[in-house]
Design a protein around this motif. Structure first.
Motif, short mmCIF file in Angstrom:
data_model
loop_
_atom_site.label_atom_id
_atom_site.label_comp_id
_atom_site.label_asym_id
_atom_site.label_seq_id
_atom_site.Cartn_x
_atom_site.Cartn_y
_atom_site.Cartn_z
N GLU A 103 0.87 -1.16 0.10
CA GLU A 103 -0.20 -0.05 0.15
C GLU A 103 0.92 1.06 -0.08
O GLU A 103 2.01 1.14 -0.15
CB GLU A 103 -0.96 -0.25 1.05
N HIS A 104 0.34 2.47 0.06
CA HIS A 104 0.82 3.68 -0.32
C HIS A 104 0.35 4.79 0.53
O HIS A 104 -0.50 4.83 0.97
CB HIS A 104 0.38 3.93 -1.88
N ASP A 129 4.86 1.89 0.02
CA ASP A 129 5.62 3.03 -0.84
C ASP A 129 5.25 4.46 -0.34
O ASP A 129 4.09 4.60 0.16
CB ASP A 129 5.07 2.83 -2.20
N VAL A 130 5.89 5.45 -0.93
CA VAL A 130 5.53 6.64 -0.48
C VAL A 130 6.00 7.57 -1.62
O VAL A 130 6.76 7.26 -2.20
CB VAL A 130 6.15 7.37 0.92
N ASP A 131 4.75 8.59 -1.86
CA ASP A 131 5.28 9.79 -2.76
C ASP A 131 5.06 11.12 -2.06
O ASP A 131 4.36 11.12 -1.19
CB ASP A 131 4.21 9.84 -3.99
N GLN A 145 -1.25 12.42 -6.82
CA GLN A 145 -0.38 11.47 -6.20
C GLN A 145 -1.32 10.30 -5.72
O GLN A 145 -0.67 9.32 -5.23
CB GLN A 145 0.46 12.03 -5.04
N ARG A 147 -3.25 6.80 -5.54
CA ARG A 147 -3.38 5.96 -6.17
C ARG A 147 -4.53 4.90 -5.47
O ARG A 147 -5.11 5.25 -4.28
CB ARG A 147 -2.25 4.93 -6.23
N SER A 149 -4.08 2.18 -4.21
CA SER A 149 -3.39 1.59 -2.99
C SER A 149 -3.03 2.73 -1.98
O SER A 149 -2.58 2.37 -0.88
CB SER A 149 -2.28 0.90 -3.21
N THR A 150 -3.45 3.91 -1.98
CA THR A 150 -3.09 5.03 -0.82
C THR A 150 -4.27 4.90 0.11
O THR A 150 -5.42 4.65 0.03
CB THR A 150 -3.44 6.29 -1.66
#
Length: 453
Positions: A103-104, A129-131, A145, A147, A149-150
């Motif tokens: 996930e994100h 993940d990270v943005d 940014q 997704r 999955s966020t």
């Protein structure tokens, strides 16, 4: 013939003598400095483990800790709070209660370096993940940014180090549209100046080591939840909150409703990872909370005077203080910070590292150390300390230059602080610097009447 009462042995008496339980009232929060609590009866133990009634073990809950949690939740306009051992633990527990492998997270790039490292290194190893969003003032940049999955948005209310101020309502609206909670680190603003939950944030975290405790003596962190988790809307994103447990008992959401997020952190994440706060630390944080408004008002007033004075000095290239109209996010301060702009900010000397070194080493009142939120004024050179892991380009894009210094203003007399900072300027710039034109000097925005001009 009566039997003489049994006299216990020395080794038994040294453990048990004098430990008869009484319940006297205490005006201050008592310190329950104990690992565990005796159960009154067999059924009480079963109720504790089955329904969470009462207290059994301090890693799970403690009366001193509970009192502080209830106070912070009230001050932040939240439903419930969870106290942990440090601010980093608060962020870690909050995120791990929401995000799983694969996930994100979407995060502001204007965050504390320890948090950035947690996201980029520790959570990355867990498959998360990270943005990062650079233009945090643009809701579309946050939206871009996100997704499928966020699972969380993360930002600081007042950012370290450039004092950027988050438009909480705008960013939380982006998250709400997707059923994603916004987590706000409110350490620098404190609930006295800003309560993110009132503007739409779902979760607030603090390093209680800073302003909440105020005295710089203890570590602690706290998580506050708004209590508005909507299982029907967001359950598909957070199946661990809506699915039945391993024993086929009701889900966390079934048992706790809108409090499902904070209940999961309290029951599953924090006690198993173990960032348990000391009851003594909790007590000292609670003592600090009782004077929070007095300290923050004084510190904000002092910071406004110091920032204004620094902005008039020819040795200073710029002052990044949200209370000055020159700050790019100043317009948000009128909405979110009506009672003061906080006391942590940066200013940049003309010159570079050499001038910064001379400035710091000449100070006598302001303390050189890595901390903020103390009753004492503190100073740090971010480029060689807190932000040393970033590239020069990254540092400069966030307002950290070779001559940048971070101040955390305390409760001292502001005249003494200005004299001390003047001592630093005299050491760092012994040769006269051409004066700035009046048009280049930022003007302090209007403050409440109690704030000195």
């Amino acid at each position: 013939m009566a039997t003489a009462p049994h006299r216990q042995a020395f080794s038994t008496r040294q453990v048990h003598a004098g430990s008869t339980h009484r319940s006297p009232a205490s005006r201050t929060t008592p310190i329950y400095l104990t690992a565990g609590f005796p159960f009154e009866g067999f059924d009480d133990a079963a109720a504790h483990f089955g329904q969470g009634d009462g207290f059994g073990y301090t890693r799970i809950g403690n009366p001193t800790v509970d009192a502080v949690e209830r106070k912070v939740a009230s001050l932040e306009s939240g439903a419930q709070a969870l106290l942990v051992a440090s601010g980093q633990a608060a962020i870690s527990v909050a995120l791990l209660g929401l995000v799983a492998s694969g996930e994100h997270i979407v995060a502001s790039s204007h965050i504390y370096e320890g948090t950035r490292g947690l996201l980029q290194e520790n959570l990355a190893r867990l498959g998360i993940d990270v943005d990062f969003v650079d233009d945090i003032d643009d809701p579309a940049a946050w939206e871009a940014q996100i997704r499928p999955s966020t699972r969380a948005l993360f930002a600081e209310s007042i950012a370290n180090a450039r004092n950027d101020l988050l438009d909480i309502a705008a960013v939380s609206a982006v998250g709400d549209a997707h059923g994603i909670p916004l987590i706000v680190d409110n350490t620098l603003a404190t609930p006295y100046l800003l309560r993110p939950i009132e503007h739409g944030a779902a979760i607030v975290v603090h390093s209680a080591s800073k302003f909440l405790s105020g005295q710089g003596s203890v570590l602690g962190g706290v998580i506050v939840d708004d209590g508005r988790f909507d299982a029907g809307r967001s359950g598909v994103l957070f199946p661990h909150l809506v699915a039945k447990s391993r024993s086929d008992s009701p889900s966390v959401a079934d048992r706790h409703g809108g409090l499902a997020r904070i209940a999961y952190l309290r029951e599953v994440v924090a006690p198993r990872l173990g960032p348990t706060p000391s009851p003594l630390n909790a007590f000292l944080i609670g003592q600090g909370l009782e004077t929070l408004s007095l300290r923050i008002q004084r510190q904000s007033e002092n910071a406004a005077r110091v920032a204004h004075w620094l902005a008039t000095r020819p040795e200073v290239e710029s002052v990044d203080y949200i209370g000055l109209p020159s700050h790019p996010h100043h317009r948000h301060a009128e909405r979110y910070l009506p009672d003061g702009a906080g006391s942590v900010f940066t200013f940049t000397l003309r010159g570079g590292v050499d001038e910064a070194r001379l400035f710091i080493e000449a100070l006598e009142v302001v303390t050189h150390m890595t901390h903020v939120g103390d009753v004492r004024s503190l100073i740090l050179h971010p480029a060689t300390t807190s932000h040393v892991q970033r590239t020069t380009r990254e540092r400069e894009s966030h307002g950290v230059h070779a001559g940048t210094l971070r101040l955390s203003i305390g409760i001292e007399d502001p005249a003494d602080l200005i004299v001390d900072l003047g001592r630093g300027l005299a050491a760092s710039h012994p040769e006269p610097v051409p004066a700035l034109s009046l048009s280049a000097i930022p003007v302090v925005r209007r403050r409440p009447a109690s704030v000195p001009a």
